[in-house]
Design a protein around this motif. Structure first.
Motif, PDB file in Angstrom:
ATOM      1  N   GLY A 239      27.879  48.871  10.551  1.00 44.11           N
ATOM      2  CA  GLY A 239      26.590  49.069  10.930  1.00 44.11           C
ATOM      3  C   GLY A 239      25.407  48.871   9.741  1.00 44.11           C
ATOM      4  O   GLY A 239      24.517  49.038  10.195  1.00 44.11           O
ATOM      5  N   GLY A 240      25.913  48.603   8.632  1.00 48.14           N
ATOM      6  CA  GLY A 240      25.166  48.272   7.577  1.00 48.14           C
ATOM      7  C   GLY A 240      24.508  49.430   6.731  1.00 48.14           C
ATOM      8  O   GLY A 240      23.649  49.344   5.879  1.00 48.14           O
ATOM      9  N   ALA A 241      24.864  50.802   7.012  1.00 47.42           N
ATOM     10  CA  ALA A 241      24.383  51.873   6.364  1.00 47.42           C
ATOM     11  C   ALA A 241      25.029  51.931   4.804  1.00 47.42           C
ATOM     12  O   ALA A 241      26.278  51.587   4.804  1.00 47.42           O
ATOM     13  N   TYR A 242      24.204  52.137   3.752  1.00 44.86           N
ATOM     14  CA  TYR A 242      24.631  52.481   2.332  1.00 44.86           C
ATOM     15  C   TYR A 242      23.905  53.464   1.851  1.00 44.86           C
ATOM     16  O   TYR A 242      22.947  53.922   2.161  1.00 44.86           O
ATOM     17  N   SER A 243      24.709  54.120   0.779  1.00 47.04           N
ATOM     18  CA  SER A 243      24.056  55.300   0.047  1.00 47.04           C
ATOM     19  C   SER A 243      24.693  55.095  -1.305  1.00 47.04           C
ATOM     20  O   SER A 243      26.116  55.036  -1.444  1.00 47.04           O
ATOM     21  N   PHE A 244      24.155  55.542  -2.466  1.00 44.02           N
ATOM     22  CA  PHE A 244      24.700  55.599  -3.767  1.00 44.02           C
ATOM     23  C   PHE A 244      23.575  56.399  -4.649  1.00 44.02           C
ATOM     24  O   PHE A 244      22.412  56.673  -4.299  1.00 44.02           O
ATOM     25  N   ILE A 245      24.056  56.825  -6.011  1.00 43.08           N
ATOM     26  CA  ILE A 245      23.096  57.742  -6.869  1.00 43.08           C
ATOM     27  C   ILE A 245      23.073  56.847  -8.045  1.00 43.08           C
ATOM     28  O   ILE A 245      23.981  56.353  -8.484  1.00 43.08           O
ATOM     29  N   VAL A 246      21.805  56.724  -8.378  1.00 35.77           N
ATOM     30  CA  VAL A 246      21.543  56.437  -9.769  1.00 35.77           C
ATOM     31  C   VAL A 246      20.859  57.410 -10.780  1.00 35.77           C
ATOM     32  O   VAL A 246      20.324  58.607 -10.148  1.00 35.77           O
ATOM     33  N   LEU A 247      21.272  57.611 -11.947  1.00 36.25           N
ATOM     34  CA  LEU A 247      20.647  58.587 -12.834  1.00 36.25           C
ATOM     35  C   LEU A 247      19.516  57.878 -13.764  1.00 36.25           C
ATOM     36  O   LEU A 247      19.599  56.903 -14.229  1.00 36.25           O
ATOM     37  N   LEU A 248      18.365  58.669 -13.436  1.00 35.69           N
ATOM     38  CA  LEU A 248      17.067  57.898 -14.151  1.00 35.69           C
ATOM     39  C   LEU A 248      16.555  59.149 -14.810  1.00 35.69           C
ATOM     40  O   LEU A 248      16.788  60.370 -14.548  1.00 35.69           O
ATOM     41  N   GLN A 249      15.916  58.922 -16.046  1.00 36.02           N
ATOM     42  CA  GLN A 249      15.458  59.602 -17.101  1.00 36.02           C
ATOM     43  C   GLN A 249      14.135  60.371 -16.913  1.00 36.02           C
ATOM     44  O   GLN A 249      13.111  59.478 -16.655  1.00 36.02           O
ATOM     45  N   ALA A 250      14.061  61.718 -16.634  1.00 36.78           N
ATOM     46  CA  ALA A 250      12.765  61.946 -16.373  1.00 36.78           C
ATOM     47  C   ALA A 250      12.027  62.415 -17.639  1.00 36.78           C
ATOM     48  O   ALA A 250      11.899  63.486 -18.422  1.00 36.78           O
ATOM     49  N   SER A 251      11.579  61.295 -18.293  1.00 38.22           N
ATOM     50  CA  SER A 251      10.624  61.356 -19.389  1.00 38.22           C
ATOM     51  C   SER A 251       9.466  60.368 -19.351  1.00 38.22           C
ATOM     52  O   SER A 251       9.626  59.359 -18.721  1.00 38.22           O
ATOM     53  N   ARG A 252       8.474  60.474 -20.020  1.00 40.99           N
ATOM     54  CA  ARG A 252       7.525  59.368 -19.984  1.00 40.99           C
ATOM     55  C   ARG A 252       6.447  59.503 -21.448  1.00 40.99           C
ATOM     56  O   ARG A 252       6.426  60.760 -22.052  1.00 40.99           O
ATOM     57  N   LEU A 253       5.982  58.616 -21.834  1.00 38.77           N
ATOM     58  CA  LEU A 253       5.084  59.004 -23.147  1.00 38.77           C
ATOM     59  C   LEU A 253       3.927  59.800 -22.702  1.00 38.77           C
ATOM     60  O   LEU A 253       3.280  59.535 -21.694  1.00 38.77           O
ATOM     61  N   GLY A 254       3.445  60.624 -23.498  1.00 38.03           N
ATOM     62  CA  GLY A 254       2.209  61.092 -23.281  1.00 38.03           C
ATOM     63  C   GLY A 254       0.869  60.386 -23.094  1.00 38.03           C
ATOM     64  O   GLY A 254       0.054  60.989 -22.565  1.00 38.03           O
ATOM     65  N   THR A 255       1.058  59.188 -23.672  1.00 35.81           N
ATOM     66  CA  THR A 255      -0.202  58.274 -23.448  1.00 35.81           C
ATOM     67  C   THR A 255      -0.354  57.425 -22.245  1.00 35.81           C
ATOM     68  O   THR A 255      -1.153  56.847 -22.008  1.00 35.81           O
ATOM     69  N   ASP A 256       0.853  57.750 -21.528  1.00 38.20           N
ATOM     70  CA  ASP A 256       1.384  56.852 -20.090  1.00 38.20           C
ATOM     71  C   ASP A 256       0.533  57.473 -19.055  1.00 38.20           C
ATOM     72  O   ASP A 256       1.060  58.369 -18.330  1.00 38.20           O
ATOM     73  N   LEU A 257      -0.846  57.043 -18.880  1.00 37.72           N
ATOM     74  CA  LEU A 257      -1.499  57.884 -17.919  1.00 37.72           C
ATOM     75  C   LEU A 257      -1.339  57.831 -16.419  1.00 37.72           C
ATOM     76  O   LEU A 257      -1.411  58.864 -15.553  1.00 37.72           O
ATOM     77  N   ASP A 258      -0.711  56.730 -16.303  1.00 37.86           N
ATOM     78  CA  ASP A 258      -0.244  56.384 -14.802  1.00 37.86           C
ATOM     79  C   ASP A 258       1.300  56.550 -14.496  1.00 37.86           C
ATOM     80  O   ASP A 258       1.694  56.331 -13.667  1.00 37.86           O
ATOM     81  N   GLY A 259       1.855  57.269 -15.674  1.00 39.73           N
ATOM     82  CA  GLY A 259       3.141  57.740 -15.486  1.00 39.73           C
ATOM     83  C   GLY A 259       4.222  56.426 -15.529  1.00 39.73           C
ATOM     84  O   GLY A 259       4.001  55.482 -15.643  1.00 39.73           O
ATOM     85  N   ARG A 260       5.471  56.927 -15.747  1.00 41.78           N
ATOM     86  CA  ARG A 260       6.586  55.941 -15.851  1.00 41.78           C
ATOM     87  C   ARG A 260       7.098  55.531 -14.458  1.00 41.78           C
ATOM     88  O   ARG A 260       7.391  56.343 -13.780  1.00 41.78           O
ATOM     89  N   ARG A 261       7.263  54.311 -14.370  1.00 47.83           N
ATOM     90  CA  ARG A 261       7.721  53.663 -13.043  1.00 47.83           C
ATOM     91  C   ARG A 261       9.270  53.255 -13.216  1.00 47.83           C
ATOM     92  O   ARG A 261       9.392  52.198 -14.138  1.00 47.83           O
ATOM     93  N   TYR A 262       9.987  53.520 -12.238  1.00 43.60           N
ATOM     94  CA  TYR A 262      11.115  52.885 -12.168  1.00 43.60           C
ATOM     95  C   TYR A 262      11.097  51.996 -10.836  1.00 43.60           C
ATOM     96  O   TYR A 262      11.063  52.472  -9.587  1.00 43.60           O
ATOM     97  N   THR A 263      11.369  50.838 -10.859  1.00 44.47           N
ATOM     98  CA  THR A 263      11.405  50.003  -9.349  1.00 44.47           C
ATOM     99  C   THR A 263      12.951  49.559  -9.061  1.00 44.47           C
ATOM    100  O   THR A 263      13.536  49.135  -9.837  1.00 44.47           O
ATOM    101  N   VAL A 264      13.208  50.201  -7.937  1.00 40.92           N
ATOM    102  CA  VAL A 264      14.573  49.881  -7.407  1.00 40.92           C
ATOM    103  C   VAL A 264      14.616  48.859  -6.421  1.00 40.92           C
ATOM    104  O   VAL A 264      13.841  48.942  -5.301  1.00 40.92           O
ATOM    105  N   THR A 265      15.418  47.798  -6.712  1.00 42.58           N
ATOM    106  CA  THR A 265      15.380  46.801  -5.804  1.00 42.58           C
ATOM    107  C   THR A 265      16.925  46.465  -5.026  1.00 42.58           C
ATOM    108  O   THR A 265      17.830  46.528  -5.730  1.00 42.58           O
ATOM    109  N   VAL A 266      16.925  46.447  -3.924  1.00 41.05           N
ATOM    110  CA  VAL A 266      18.194  46.072  -2.909  1.00 41.05           C
ATOM    111  C   VAL A 266      18.108  44.678  -2.506  1.00 41.05           C
ATOM    112  O   VAL A 266      17.187  44.215  -1.785  1.00 41.05           O
ATOM    113  N   ARG A 267      19.144  43.783  -2.820  1.00 38.29           N
ATOM    114  CA  ARG A 267      19.272  42.294  -2.167  1.00 38.29           C
ATOM    115  C   ARG A 267      20.155  42.232  -1.459  1.00 38.29           C
ATOM    116  O   ARG A 267      21.545  42.874  -1.932  1.00 38.29           O
TER     117      ARG A 267
END
Length: 374
Positions: A239-267
């Motif tokens: 049926g095509g369903a999938y799920s999994f977990i990734v561990l991402l770090q909750a931190s960013r530079l104080g000077t990063d005004l638009d925040g830290r971005r993690y881009t997750v891509t599924v192909r």
């Protein structure tokens, strides 16, 4: 087999069994999708004493110029004079096309994509003693057709020979990529305390044409800081369903005004080779954008409306965050906010609003004020 030296000369011959008797033709192609060339040998007869039928022998390559033992398939007739490899049904898997001389036929063995093949289906060659086959799109409809050369034109008068053309009347080739859905939960990582946070990646991968190539599904995370970038294969259920977990770090530079971005891509690709992808973004926001992001997916509409007013005051500078590490507090005027732990509790201008995910909810009082329900 004569391995080349790269200068136009060759090493001594190494012989392999063709899997049958009287090998008449050979083809080289990757028939199991491992990137290594394989050998396919057309044999006039099988190994029986009475030449019951022709055989095609398939020897999978090891990638170093050696080959595994032959696996043989009934060619659907005697005298395999020619073998060609092509995807004739548009499923992205290589198939075998063979000229069967003594049956005046062309045989098709559809491939399973793993180096094995289905039983032969035969078609008339349009003449007598077919000796060679070729596969190409002869009429411009995007589907592969078969041309076959026949030694004789008819049984009455052999000469001249004939070329038979078999136009492919199968369904149009699949040109549509898989449909991929993707969700990341949570999409906002807060507080920015440097801890690794489990993020659930889930969705579906489907294809109504040639079907999803189950070995092609994969994910990759791109961290704009280039530090936390997990990747790997995806396993999905029928049926095509999938799920999994990734561990991402909750931190960013104080000077990063638009925040830290993690881009997750599924192909993923379908069995016709069409590729598709989908992306989702997980952020560790800067403090100035945190309040809206934190509230966006977690509270009822009534509680959201309450905090919208507080956030407007926050934006105007009347509220300020005094501690960005959880538990945090807000201030408005001279009144200090309560701690944020499992939910949110804010004391602003003596109006206290509280929301706890597991035990509390906000309610309106008769006087229009707000209090904490339990």
């Amino acid at each position: 087999m004569l391995l080349g030296n790269g200068d136009g000369t060759f090493q001594p011959v190494v012989s392999y069994s063709s899997g049958g008797n009287t090998a008449l033709s050979v083809a080289v192609a990757d028939v199991n999708g491992d990137g290594k060339p394989d050998l396919l040998a057309g044999n006039q007869c099988d190994t029986s004493s009475n030449c019951a039928h022709g055989l095609v022998g398939v020897r999978l390559g090891n990638g170093d110029g050696t080959f595994q033992p032959a696996v043989t398939y009934n060619a659907g007739g005697t005298g395999v004079w020619s073998v060609a490899v092509a995807d004739v049904n548009g499923d992205g898997k290589p198939d075998l096309v063979m000229a069967i001389a003594f049956y005046n036929t062309v045989a098709i063995l559809l491939g399973n994509g793993n180096g094995t093949f289905q039983a032969a289906t035969t078609y008339g060659s349009g003449g007598i003693l077919p000796r060679s086959v070729a596969v190409a799109d002869l009429n411009g409809d995007g589907k592969p057709d078969v041309a076959v050369s026949n030694f004789c034109g008819s049984t009455i008068n052999c000469l001249p020979g004939k070329v038979g053309v078999l136009l492919n009347n199968g369904s149009p080739l699949d040109t549509t990529p898989p449909v991929i859905t993707l969700s990341a939960t949570p999409k906002v990582l807060w507080p920015p305390n440097g801890k690794r946070v489990p993020v659930m990646i889930s969705g579906t991968i489907t294809d109504t044409g040639s079907g999803v190539n189950v070995n092609s599904a994969a994910y990759a995370v791109k961290d704009e800081y280039g530090e936390v970038q997990p990747r790997g294969a995806i396993t999905f259920v029928p049926g095509g369903a999938y799920s999994f977990i990734v561990l991402l770090q909750a931190s960013r530079l104080g000077t990063d005004l638009d925040g830290r971005r993690y881009t997750v891509t599924v192909r993923a690709k379908d069995n016709a080779g069409n590729g598709g992808s989908r992306t989702s973004v997980v952020t560790v926001p800067h403090e100035s954008g945190r309040l809206n992001s934190h509230l966006s997916g977690q509270f009822s509409q009534r509680v959201k409306a309450l905090f919208a007013g507080i956030n407007q005051a926050f934006t105007r500078g009347e509220c300020a965050v005094v501690d960005e590490i959880s538990p945090i507090s807000l201030t408005m005027g001279s009144s200090k906010g309560a701690e944020i732990r499992n939910g949110i509790a804010i004391d602003c201008n003596c109006l206290r609003a509280a929301f706890n995910h597991s035990a509390s909810h906000a309610q309106s009082s008769d006087t229009g004020g707000l209090f904490c329900g339990t």
